[in-house]
Motif scaffolding. Structure first.
Motif, PDB file in Angstrom:
ATOM      1  N   ASP A   1      10.053   5.733  17.994  1.00 49.40           N
ATOM      2  CA  ASP A   1      11.397   5.208  17.733  1.00 49.40           C
ATOM      3  C   ASP A   1      11.348   3.753  17.297  1.00 49.40           C
ATOM      4  OD1 ASP A   1      12.576   7.636  18.324  1.00 49.40           O
ATOM      5  OD2 ASP A   1      13.175   7.054  20.357  1.00 49.40           O
ATOM      6  N   GLU A   2      10.497   2.976  17.946  1.00 49.23           N
ATOM      7  CA  GLU A   2      10.359   1.558  17.595  1.00 49.23           C
ATOM      8  C   GLU A   2       9.856   1.404  16.158  1.00 49.23           C
ATOM      9  OE1 GLU A   2       7.373  -1.962  18.949  1.00 49.23           O
ATOM     10  OE2 GLU A   2       8.388  -0.874  20.568  1.00 49.23           O
ATOM     11  N   THR A   3       8.876   2.203  15.803  1.00 51.23           N
ATOM     12  CA  THR A   3       8.335   2.135  14.438  1.00 51.23           C
ATOM     13  C   THR A   3       9.387   2.551  13.418  1.00 51.23           C
ATOM     14  OG1 THR A   3       6.112   2.555  15.250  1.00 51.23           O
ATOM     15  CG2 THR A   3       6.496   2.950  12.909  1.00 51.23           C
ATOM     16  N   LEU A   4      10.105   3.627  13.694  1.00 47.83           N
ATOM     17  CA  LEU A   4      11.157   4.056  12.769  1.00 47.83           C
ATOM     18  C   LEU A   4      12.257   3.014  12.661  1.00 47.83           C
ATOM     19  CD1 LEU A   4      11.424   7.861  13.621  1.00 47.83           C
ATOM     20  CD2 LEU A   4      10.222   6.775  11.705  1.00 47.83           C
ATOM     21  N   SER A   5      12.528   2.302  13.741  1.00 50.03           N
ATOM     22  CA  SER A   5      13.538   1.238  13.709  1.00 50.03           C
ATOM     23  C   SER A   5      13.125   0.115  12.764  1.00 50.03           C
ATOM     24  CB  SER A   5      13.765   0.670  15.108  1.00 50.03           C
ATOM     25  OG  SER A   5      14.388   1.615  15.924  1.00 50.03           O
ATOM     26  N   TRP A   6      11.828  -0.154  12.676  1.00 49.10           N
ATOM     27  CA  TRP A   6      11.368  -1.192  11.756  1.00 49.10           C
ATOM     28  C   TRP A   6      11.786  -0.840  10.326  1.00 49.10           C
ATOM     29  CZ3 TRP A   6       8.368  -1.146   7.400  1.00 49.10           C
ATOM     30  CH2 TRP A   6       8.073  -2.385   6.857  1.00 49.10           C
ATOM     31  N   PHE A   7      11.583   0.411   9.924  1.00 47.05           N
ATOM     32  CA  PHE A   7      11.974   0.835   8.573  1.00 47.05           C
ATOM     33  C   PHE A   7      13.474   0.619   8.367  1.00 47.05           C
ATOM     34  CE2 PHE A   7       7.988   3.162   9.134  1.00 47.05           C
ATOM     35  CZ  PHE A   7       7.392   2.995   7.894  1.00 47.05           C
ATOM     36  N   ASP A   8      14.255   1.068   9.328  1.00 51.73           N
ATOM     37  CA  ASP A   8      15.706   0.930   9.259  1.00 51.73           C
ATOM     38  C   ASP A   8      16.112  -0.538   9.160  1.00 51.73           C
ATOM     39  OD1 ASP A   8      18.349   2.135   9.299  1.00 51.73           O
ATOM     40  OD2 ASP A   8      18.540   1.271  11.323  1.00 51.73           O
ATOM     41  N   ASP A   9      15.469  -1.410   9.934  1.00 55.73           N
ATOM     42  CA  ASP A   9      15.782  -2.846   9.901  1.00 55.73           C
ATOM     43  C   ASP A   9      15.516  -3.458   8.535  1.00 55.73           C
ATOM     44  OD1 ASP A   9      16.462  -2.666  12.582  1.00 55.73           O
ATOM     45  OD2 ASP A   9      14.598  -3.605  13.305  1.00 55.73           O
ATOM     46  N   GLN A  10      14.580  -2.890   7.791  1.00 51.05           N
ATOM     47  CA  GLN A  10      14.265  -3.395   6.447  1.00 51.05           C
ATOM     48  C   GLN A  10      15.211  -2.848   5.383  1.00 51.05           C
ATOM     49  OE1 GLN A  10      11.879  -5.786   6.508  1.00 51.05           O
ATOM     50  NE2 GLN A  10      11.875  -5.219   8.670  1.00 51.05           N
ATOM     51  N   GLY A  11      16.020  -1.851   5.739  1.00 53.11           N
ATOM     52  CA  GLY A  11      16.886  -1.189   4.758  1.00 53.11           C
ATOM     53  C   GLY A  11      16.228  -0.004   4.094  1.00 53.11           C
ATOM     54  N   ILE A  12      15.083   0.418   4.643  1.00 60.44           N
ATOM     55  CA  ILE A  12      14.328   1.559   4.110  1.00 60.44           C
ATOM     56  C   ILE A  12      14.819   2.816   4.812  1.00 60.44           C
ATOM     57  CG2 ILE A  12      12.038   2.563   3.821  1.00 60.44           C
ATOM     58  CD1 ILE A  12      10.934  -0.358   4.081  1.00 60.44           C
ATOM     59  N   GLU A  13      15.094   3.850   4.038  1.00 56.79           N
ATOM     60  CA  GLU A  13      15.613   5.099   4.587  1.00 56.79           C
ATOM     61  C   GLU A  13      14.464   6.038   4.956  1.00 56.79           C
ATOM     62  OE1 GLU A  13      18.020   6.570   1.376  1.00 56.79           O
ATOM     63  OE2 GLU A  13      19.546   5.018   1.652  1.00 56.79           O
ATOM     64  N   ILE A  14      14.539   6.625   6.141  1.00 55.83           N
ATOM     65  CA  ILE A  14      13.572   7.648   6.568  1.00 55.83           C
ATOM     66  C   ILE A  14      14.149   8.997   6.158  1.00 55.83           C
ATOM     67  CG2 ILE A  14      12.460   8.774   8.532  1.00 55.83           C
ATOM     68  CD1 ILE A  14      11.443   5.966   8.104  1.00 55.83           C
ATOM     69  N   LYS A  15      13.428   9.732   5.343  1.00 54.01           N
ATOM     70  CA  LYS A  15      13.888  11.050   4.876  1.00 54.01           C
ATOM     71  C   LYS A  15      13.158  12.198   5.553  1.00 54.01           C
ATOM     72  CE  LYS A  15      16.849   9.346   2.063  1.00 54.01           C
ATOM     73  NZ  LYS A  15      18.238   9.698   1.986  1.00 54.01           N
ATOM     74  N   GLY A  16      12.015  11.919   6.161  1.00 54.60           N
ATOM     75  CA  GLY A  16      11.260  12.940   6.865  1.00 54.60           C
ATOM     76  C   GLY A  16      10.203  12.281   7.724  1.00 54.60           C
ATOM     77  N   VAL A  17       9.791  12.975   8.792  1.00 54.95           N
ATOM     78  CA  VAL A  17       8.789  12.389   9.687  1.00 54.95           C
ATOM     79  C   VAL A  17       7.478  13.168   9.731  1.00 54.95           C
ATOM     80  CG1 VAL A  17      10.476  11.189  11.122  1.00 54.95           C
ATOM     81  CG2 VAL A  17       9.764  13.514  11.734  1.00 54.95           C
TER      82      VAL A  17
END
Length: 120
Positions: free
Chosen positions: A60-76
Motif C-alpha cells: 500500500d505504501e509503495t502504491l501510494s508513492w505512485f498516486d502521490d506523483q500523479g501516476i495512475e495504477i492500472k494493474g498490480v
C-alpha cells in the motif's frame, strides 16, 4: 485536477518508478508465497499473519508513492502504470508495464491498453 505529464517529465521519473516497481514486485511475490504457505501448510518460512499484514502495508505504501506523483495504477499483477498526458490535444496515457526498462508506449485515454502504441 489530475497532473498532466509531458513525455520528458514522465521519463525523468522512470528511475524512481523502476525502483518502486522493483520493491513492489518483490513484496508482492513474498506476500503471494506467504499467503499460499499459510493457507496450505499452516506455516511459512516468511512468517505468519503479522508478516503478511506488514507486507500488505508495504505494498500500500509503495502504491501510494505512485498516486502521490500523479501516476495512475492500472494493474498490480503485472504492475501497469499510466502517466496522464496530452498529445496533439488528445488525452493519452503514457504507459509502462512491469518488465519494461523504459517508458516507450502510450494509448488514447479512451482506448486503454488495447490501443497501446510506441511513443513517436
Amino acid at each position: 485536477m489530475a497532473r498532466i505529464f509531458t513525455v520528458d517529465e514522465a521519463r525523468s521519473l522512470m528511475p524512481a518508478v523502476l525502483r518502486h516497481a522493483d520493491d513492489f514486485v518483490a513484496v508482492r511475490a513474498d506476500l503471494a508465497e506467504l499467503t499460499h504457505d499459510l493457507r496450505h501448510e499452516g506455516e511459512s518460512p516468511l512468517g505468519g499473519l503479522a508478516e503478511a499484514k506488514g507486507l500488505e502495508a508495504r505494498m500500500d505504501e509503495t502504491l501510494s508513492w505512485f498516486d502521490d506523483q500523479g501516476i495512475e495504477i492500472k494493474g498490480v499483477a503485472p504492475l501497469l502504470v499510466d502517466f496522464p498526458a496530452l498529445m496533439e490535444g488528445v488525452a493519452v496515457r503514457l504507459c509502462w508495464l512491469e518488465g519494461e526498462t523504459a517508458l516507450g508506449w502510450y494509448h488514447r485515454a479512451d482506448l486503454g491498453f488495447p490501443g497501446r502504441r510506441p511513443l513517436p
